[in-house]
Motif scaffolding. Structure first.
Motif, PDB file in Angstrom:
ATOM      1  N   ARG A 193       0.846  -1.197   0.000  1.00 62.35           N
ATOM      2  CA  ARG A 193       0.000   0.000   0.000  1.00 62.35           C
ATOM      3  C   ARG A 193       0.879   1.244   0.000  1.00 62.35           C
ATOM      4  O   ARG A 193       1.941   1.270   0.624  1.00 62.35           O
ATOM      5  CB  ARG A 193      -0.918   0.015   1.203  1.00 62.35           C
ATOM      6  N   PRO A 194       0.452   2.312  -0.676  1.00 64.39           N
ATOM      7  CA  PRO A 194       1.300   3.501  -0.834  1.00 64.39           C
ATOM      8  C   PRO A 194       1.255   4.433   0.375  1.00 64.39           C
ATOM      9  O   PRO A 194       0.264   4.487   1.111  1.00 64.39           O
ATOM     10  CB  PRO A 194       0.686   4.184  -2.056  1.00 64.39           C
ATOM     11  N   LEU A 195       2.320   5.206   0.558  1.00 62.73           N
ATOM     12  CA  LEU A 195       2.379   6.236   1.587  1.00 62.73           C
ATOM     13  C   LEU A 195       3.530   7.182   1.248  1.00 62.73           C
ATOM     14  O   LEU A 195       4.644   6.734   0.967  1.00 62.73           O
ATOM     15  CB  LEU A 195       2.596   5.631   2.979  1.00 62.73           C
ATOM     16  N   ALA A 207       0.492  11.107   3.474  1.00 67.15           N
ATOM     17  CA  ALA A 207      -0.738  10.869   2.718  1.00 67.15           C
ATOM     18  C   ALA A 207      -0.595   9.632   1.847  1.00 67.15           C
ATOM     19  O   ALA A 207       0.516   9.187   1.544  1.00 67.15           O
ATOM     20  CB  ALA A 207      -1.079  12.080   1.846  1.00 67.15           C
ATOM     21  N   SER A 208      -1.734   9.109   1.425  1.00 65.56           N
ATOM     22  CA  SER A 208      -1.727   7.958   0.524  1.00 65.56           C
ATOM     23  C   SER A 208      -1.234   8.326  -0.863  1.00 65.56           C
ATOM     24  O   SER A 208      -0.639   7.505  -1.554  1.00 65.56           O
ATOM     25  CB  SER A 208      -3.137   7.361   0.424  1.00 65.56           C
ATOM     26  N   GLU A 209      -1.491   9.575  -1.290  1.00 72.71           N
ATOM     27  CA  GLU A 209      -1.095   9.998  -2.632  1.00 72.71           C
ATOM     28  C   GLU A 209      -0.588  11.428  -2.615  1.00 72.71           C
ATOM     29  O   GLU A 209      -1.015  12.256  -1.800  1.00 72.71           O
ATOM     30  CB  GLU A 209      -2.285   9.920  -3.600  1.00 72.71           C
ATOM     31  N   THR A 210       0.285  11.753  -3.558  1.00 75.02           N
ATOM     32  CA  THR A 210       0.868  13.092  -3.644  1.00 75.02           C
ATOM     33  C   THR A 210      -0.157  14.147  -4.022  1.00 75.02           C
ATOM     34  O   THR A 210       0.038  15.333  -3.727  1.00 75.02           O
ATOM     35  CB  THR A 210       2.004  13.123  -4.674  1.00 75.02           C
ATOM     36  N   PHE A 259      -6.277   2.761  -9.303  1.00 78.09           N
ATOM     37  CA  PHE A 259      -6.612   3.315  -7.996  1.00 78.09           C
ATOM     38  C   PHE A 259      -6.198   4.768  -7.815  1.00 78.09           C
ATOM     39  O   PHE A 259      -6.979   5.606  -7.389  1.00 78.09           O
ATOM     40  CB  PHE A 259      -5.982   2.470  -6.883  1.00 78.09           C
ATOM     41  N   SER A 260      -4.945   5.081  -8.082  1.00 79.18           N
ATOM     42  CA  SER A 260      -4.451   6.426  -7.832  1.00 79.18           C
ATOM     43  C   SER A 260      -5.025   7.420  -8.842  1.00 79.18           C
ATOM     44  O   SER A 260      -5.329   7.069  -9.988  1.00 79.18           O
ATOM     45  CB  SER A 260      -2.924   6.455  -7.912  1.00 79.18           C
ATOM     46  N   ARG A 261      -5.164   8.664  -8.397  1.00 81.88           N
ATOM     47  CA  ARG A 261      -5.579   9.707  -9.318  1.00 81.88           C
ATOM     48  C   ARG A 261      -4.492   9.939 -10.355  1.00 81.88           C
ATOM     49  O   ARG A 261      -3.301   9.840 -10.053  1.00 81.88           O
ATOM     50  CB  ARG A 261      -5.874  11.002  -8.551  1.00 81.88           C
ATOM     51  N   PRO A 262      -4.870  10.249 -11.608  1.00 85.08           N
ATOM     52  CA  PRO A 262      -3.846  10.408 -12.652  1.00 85.08           C
ATOM     53  C   PRO A 262      -2.880  11.555 -12.402  1.00 85.08           C
ATOM     54  O   PRO A 262      -1.782  11.567 -12.973  1.00 85.08           O
ATOM     55  CB  PRO A 262      -4.674  10.631 -13.924  1.00 85.08           C
ATOM     56  N   ASP A 263      -3.263  12.521 -11.544  1.00 82.51           N
ATOM     57  CA  ASP A 263      -2.354  13.627 -11.249  1.00 82.51           C
ATOM     58  C   ASP A 263      -1.455  13.349 -10.052  1.00 82.51           C
ATOM     59  O   ASP A 263      -0.783  14.256  -9.552  1.00 82.51           O
ATOM     60  CB  ASP A 263      -3.128  14.926 -11.039  1.00 82.51           C
ATOM     61  N   SER A 264      -1.402  12.097  -9.596  1.00 80.36           N
ATOM     62  CA  SER A 264      -0.505  11.699  -8.517  1.00 80.36           C
ATOM     63  C   SER A 264       0.815  11.161  -9.072  1.00 80.36           C
ATOM     64  O   SER A 264       0.910  10.778 -10.243  1.00 80.36           O
ATOM     65  CB  SER A 264      -1.157  10.625  -7.639  1.00 80.36           C
TER      66      SER A 264
END
Length: 486
Positions: A193-195, A207-210, A259-264
């Motif tokens: 899982r990301p962090l 945060a989980s995503e940038t 899962f992640s937003r494309p701007d992450s």
């Protein structure tokens, strides 16, 4: 009766999202903004816990961040210079307020709040053992197991108790923990899982995503390494601990696919750029003669752009999505439910009629969405409908914090590609290969030993033991054997 939108029940659910900030005057307000940016990772519930230097304050609610945390009185009731928050889509435990995070408990060392993205694959076994030892659980969430393991640890310091707890759990986790001494952020040893860590003035943010950093005006500092614990004290000291030693990272490959937003930025790569590269590789592996490349909105858009650029077929918006339809709406009967599909997606008939089209989507799970989309294109007069998928066939369930259907309900488990094509009534159907997916991510191919990512949903190669799942299989086998004996 309220029921999920037909287009929402055929996607892999986005696990959860976590956000934490320490040492700032407006901690809970910043967390609320960060959670807005992470809303795509969980829409069932949201919560924030703050620390004012003397006591903890918590507000948790069902539903979206907006409506629950955009009121001044709610933020004022969450004072303090540190706060953490969570958006939830349940993968373990029922949907109810008692499972909404952050979870909070008073331990011998003081308050302990925890926000968790992921899934503990031996939580059921640990829970049974803890209950036998006298633990009393207040939720059905696997996250609460961590609290009890910390509370019952025989180690002296809170940090050692926490590490002791982490060494007993299996599976995937990104955690943000708040205590009177400061904030702890950590990832599981494989980094499934990301962090990520950022900075806003003198404040440290996790945060989980940038993309959450972009929203609050913070700078991205770095990714938390697999197996790393980062501690931020109340005085601002930042310390890194690596209790698991050297680890072999296996981050979730589906973060790049969907899962992640494309701007992450994930694992140092732009999600948007990777998805375009996936679409280009998909075009190289699975070309087709067509008039237009059309994405299934919104998740198929970057891959469709890449496919169109590589194939020199024009990119067009052949499906128009309404952004004003939520995840639920009233459907009093099957006929109205069917009509309700077009509330969210509708065919651009003037463009599609008489044309050969290539539909690009990120995945096929049950296949029901693909079937409806192809049918929509047929009804709009498309001459040919070709489906291209920007991931390999999803044949296996995920046990690491992604809510996938049982394996028997996955279309790719039940049918080969030809059978899947017939099921969705497409003129052709093709998926990117597993090696092609890795190539789009900058790798030569998937490594045969210790692959670079967790891709178990495609390959069945689970990177950890699955104690609870294995226990269920054994139990079922014993019950079947008992029935035969009788």
């Amino acid at each position: 009766m309220f029921t999920t939108n037909p287009f929402d029940d055929d996607k892999l659910r986005e696990e959860c999202g976590v956000f934490g900030v320490s040492r700032t005057e407006t901690a809970s307000a910043i967390v609320a903004l960060g959670l807005h940016a992470l809303q795509h990772r969980g829409q069932e519930a949201a919560g924030i816990t703050s620390w004012d230097g003397h006591e903890f304050h918590t507000h948790r609610a069902m539903g979206h961040v907006a409506g629950n945390f955009d009121r001044d009185e709610v933020i004022r009731a969450l004072p303090g210079g540190s706060a953490c928050g969570h958006v939830r889509y349940s993968t373990t435990g029922e949907t109810s307020l008692r499972n909404v995070q952050p979870l909070y408990a008073e331990l011998n060392s003081g308050g302990f709040a925890i926000a968790h993205n992921g899934n503990i694959s031996n939580a059921m076994k640990l829970r049974r053992e803890l209950i036998r030892r006298g633990s009393i659980f207040q939720s059905t969430s696997d996250t609460e197991v961590i609290i009890h393991l910390v509370a019952t640890s025989s180690y002296r310091t809170l940090l050692d108790k926490f590490i002791d707890a982490l060494k007993q759990i299996e599976g995937a986790y990104s955690l943000i923990v708040m205590t009177p001494e400061g904030m702890i952020a950590c990832r599981d040893p494989l980094g499934i899982r990301p962090l990520v860590m950022g900075q806003l003035g003198d404040s440290t943010i996790f945060a989980s995503e940038t993309v959450a950093f972009d929203v609050v005006g913070a700078d991205y500092v770095r990714t938390i390494d697999p197996g790393e614990l980062v501690i931020v004290t109340n005085e601002g000291e930042i310390r890194s601990h690596r209790p698991f030693g050297e680890t072999n990272a296996r981050p979730c490959i589906f973060e790049h696919v969907y899962f992640s937003r494309p701007d992450s930025i994930v694992d140092g790569s732009s999600v948007y750029s990777v998805r375009k590269a996936i679409g280009a590789q998909l075009a190289i592996e699975n070309p087709v003669e067509a008039d237009y490349v059309i994405p299934v909105p919104d998740s198929g858009v970057p891959a469709a752009i890449g496919y169109a650029q590589e194939s020199n077929i024009p990119f067009e918006l052949g499906i128009i999505r309404s952004h004003y339809i939520g995840r639920t709406f009233i459907q009093p009967g099957d006929k109205v439910r069917h009509l309700g599909v077009k509330l969210k997606h509708n065919a651009n008939r003037a463009l599609i009629e008489g044309k050969r089209i290539v539909l690009i989507d990120d995945s096929i799970v049950r296949g029901t969405t693909s079937l409806k989309i192809v049918q929509m294109m047929r009804e709009a007069g498309a001459a040919e409908v070709h489906m291209r998928i920007a991931s390999p066939p999803t044949k296996h369930s995920c046990f690491y914090g992604v809510d996938t259907p049982e394996r028997t309900k996955l279309l790719a488990h039940k049918l080969d590609i030809g059978g899947m094509q017939d099921f969705i009534h497409a003129d052709s159907l093709a998926f990117i290969s597993i090696d092609g997916l890795y190539k789009a991510l900058g790798e030569a191919k998937r490594a045969d030993i210790r692959p670079q990512y967790c891709d178990a949903c495609f390959t069945g190669d689970y990177p950890t033991t699955l104690t609870d799942q294995d226990d269920v299989v054994v139990k079922n086998q014993l019950e079947l054997l008992a029935e035969r004996v009788v």
